[in-house]
Design an enzyme around this catalytic site. Sequence first.
Site, PDB file in Angstrom:
ATOM      1  N   PRO A 294       0.798  -1.224   0.000  1.00  0.00           N
ATOM      2  CA  PRO A 294       0.000   0.000   0.000  1.00  0.00           C
ATOM      3  C   PRO A 294       0.834   1.280   0.000  1.00  0.00           C
ATOM      4  CG  PRO A 294      -0.959  -1.599   1.503  1.00  0.00           C
ATOM      5  CD  PRO A 294       0.341  -2.183   1.040  1.00  0.00           C
TER       6      PRO A 294
ATOM      7  N   SER B 236       5.972   2.201  -6.792  1.00  0.00           N
ATOM      8  CA  SER B 236       7.157   2.412  -7.610  1.00  0.00           C
ATOM      9  C   SER B 236       8.433   2.318  -6.777  1.00  0.00           C
ATOM     10  CB  SER B 236       7.081   3.784  -8.294  1.00  0.00           C
ATOM     11  OG  SER B 236       5.987   3.839  -9.184  1.00  0.00           O
TER      12      SER B 236
ATOM     13  N   TRP C 201      -2.302  -4.706  -4.765  1.00  0.00           N
ATOM     14  CA  TRP C 201      -2.394  -4.767  -6.228  1.00  0.00           C
ATOM     15  C   TRP C 201      -1.928  -6.115  -6.768  1.00  0.00           C
ATOM     16  CZ3 TRP C 201      -5.368  -0.893  -6.766  1.00  0.00           C
ATOM     17  CH2 TRP C 201      -5.142   0.289  -6.054  1.00  0.00           C
ATOM     18  N   ILE C 202      -2.328  -7.177  -6.083  1.00  0.00           N
ATOM     19  CA  ILE C 202      -1.855  -8.507  -6.451  1.00  0.00           C
ATOM     20  C   ILE C 202      -2.831  -9.147  -7.438  1.00  0.00           C
ATOM     21  CG2 ILE C 202      -1.108 -10.758  -5.619  1.00  0.00           C
ATOM     22  CD1 ILE C 202       0.546  -8.280  -4.683  1.00  0.00           C
TER      23      ILE C 202
ATOM     24  N   GLY D  41     -17.354   6.272 -33.453  1.00  0.00           N
ATOM     25  CA  GLY D  41     -18.254   7.363 -33.094  1.00  0.00           C
ATOM     26  C   GLY D  41     -19.060   7.039 -31.855  1.00  0.00           C
ATOM     27  N   GLY D  42     -20.369   7.362 -31.903  1.00  0.00           N
ATOM     28  CA  GLY D  42     -21.227   7.103 -30.744  1.00  0.00           C
ATOM     29  C   GLY D  42     -21.255   5.643 -30.352  1.00  0.00           C
TER      30      GLY D  42
ATOM     31  N   GLU E 262       3.578  -3.076 -13.355  1.00  0.00           N
ATOM     32  CA  GLU E 262       4.990  -3.478 -13.483  1.00  0.00           C
ATOM     33  C   GLU E 262       5.898  -2.302 -13.833  1.00  0.00           C
ATOM     34  OE1 GLU E 262       5.818  -7.248 -15.328  1.00  0.00           O
ATOM     35  OE2 GLU E 262       3.848  -8.019 -14.766  1.00  0.00           O
TER      36      GLU E 262
ATOM     37  N   THR F  67       5.250   2.105 -13.703  1.00  0.00           N
ATOM     38  CA  THR F  67       4.540   3.085 -14.525  1.00  0.00           C
ATOM     39  C   THR F  67       5.432   3.528 -15.686  1.00  0.00           C
ATOM     40  OG1 THR F  67       5.364   5.009 -13.316  1.00  0.00           O
ATOM     41  CG2 THR F  67       3.358   3.947 -12.464  1.00  0.00           C
TER      42      THR F  67
END
Length: 390
Positions: free
Chosen positions: A136, A140, A164-165, A346-347, A370, A372
């Site tokens: 947490p 980086s 973030w595993i 487009g839309g 892995e 940034t």
Amino acid sequence: MSDRAPRPVERQLPTEESEDLLALVHDIARREIVPVAAEEEEAGRFPRELFGLLSESGLLGLPYDSAYGGGDQPYEVYLQVLEELAAARLTVGLGVSVHSLACHALAGYGTKAQRAEHLPAMLGGGLLGGYCLSEPASGSDAASLRTKAVRDGDNWVITGTKAWITHGGIADFLTVLARTGGPGARGITAFLVPGDAPGLSASAPERKMGMNGSPTAQLHFDGVRVADDRRLGDEGQGFAIALSALDSGRLGIAACAVGVARAALDTAVAYAAGRSQFGRPVADFQGLRFLLADMATRIEAGRALCLAAARLRDAGRPFSQQAAMAKLFCTDTAMQVTVDAVQVLGGYGYTADFPAERYLREAKVLQIVEGTNQIQRMVIARHLMGPESR
């Protein structure tokens, strides 16, 4: 509109075996992955049975030694397999890449006895791996990780939280980096931890903007005990092991990015060819043709950069700088190409009836995981300026 089967790509493969392998992967993607990709991503379902099929097919251990159940494939071929899988569904391609990353420490730094005991099941036994480096408070800045491993006789007791595993809560085994010494990179050691170890628990999966089928969760180590024979490499060698794994893992992310960009381009081309405005197909308009041409050129350039780095790795030459370049360029390309694909539709590109919006949401995470892309630029600049630069 459902996802389209990824279009076969003209490739120059080193052997006939490699060609057969890519044909097998393309067939699996067409039959097993693409038809249900949109539905499963929307429902947030992880395709565990599919990973069993991939394991049985030998696709979870491709770059590793066949003596331990691997596929003896060069990284140049392995990355093209990842591209094919990611073009069908990023959850699958990225999942295979993360599994391979989780095997790296044992395959590269484990003892012969450790490899013989654990690798066959990890590479071809239906197991799924996870990689536990980030925390947490240390993403980086991985060298500042706080999870501790304290020796207790012939065991280690691991306490801390990993964040973030990928495959958090469902992985069968984990490569875990923990602090066994003082502050900084030299106090970190790597361990192989069973996914069902007592004291190990997972938080609820993160709610993400994309890749909903791939569980990402915090893992909590509350006095998890592992035997010393599950320590990988020497005490204090863990950070060097982690960096080595990330160099290879970044190429995996780059290959997945090429796959996502390729899927987005295929969607845009098919739509442009079938959509008419002002009495003719929109593909006839020069502005749109130029946009598609630029998208295709970026994808080809990214693939070439990625595979050039893989060839360096296969030759045993340094490739860290080239891996950072490939990760940076390919993931930025995926972001741009998916934005352009939505614009072409487009839309309709903004609706969930077409897969373009999903590719856009998925591409973003590839610029983050892995390392940034800002970290990749730091790595590249450090190589350019010399080892003494900071």
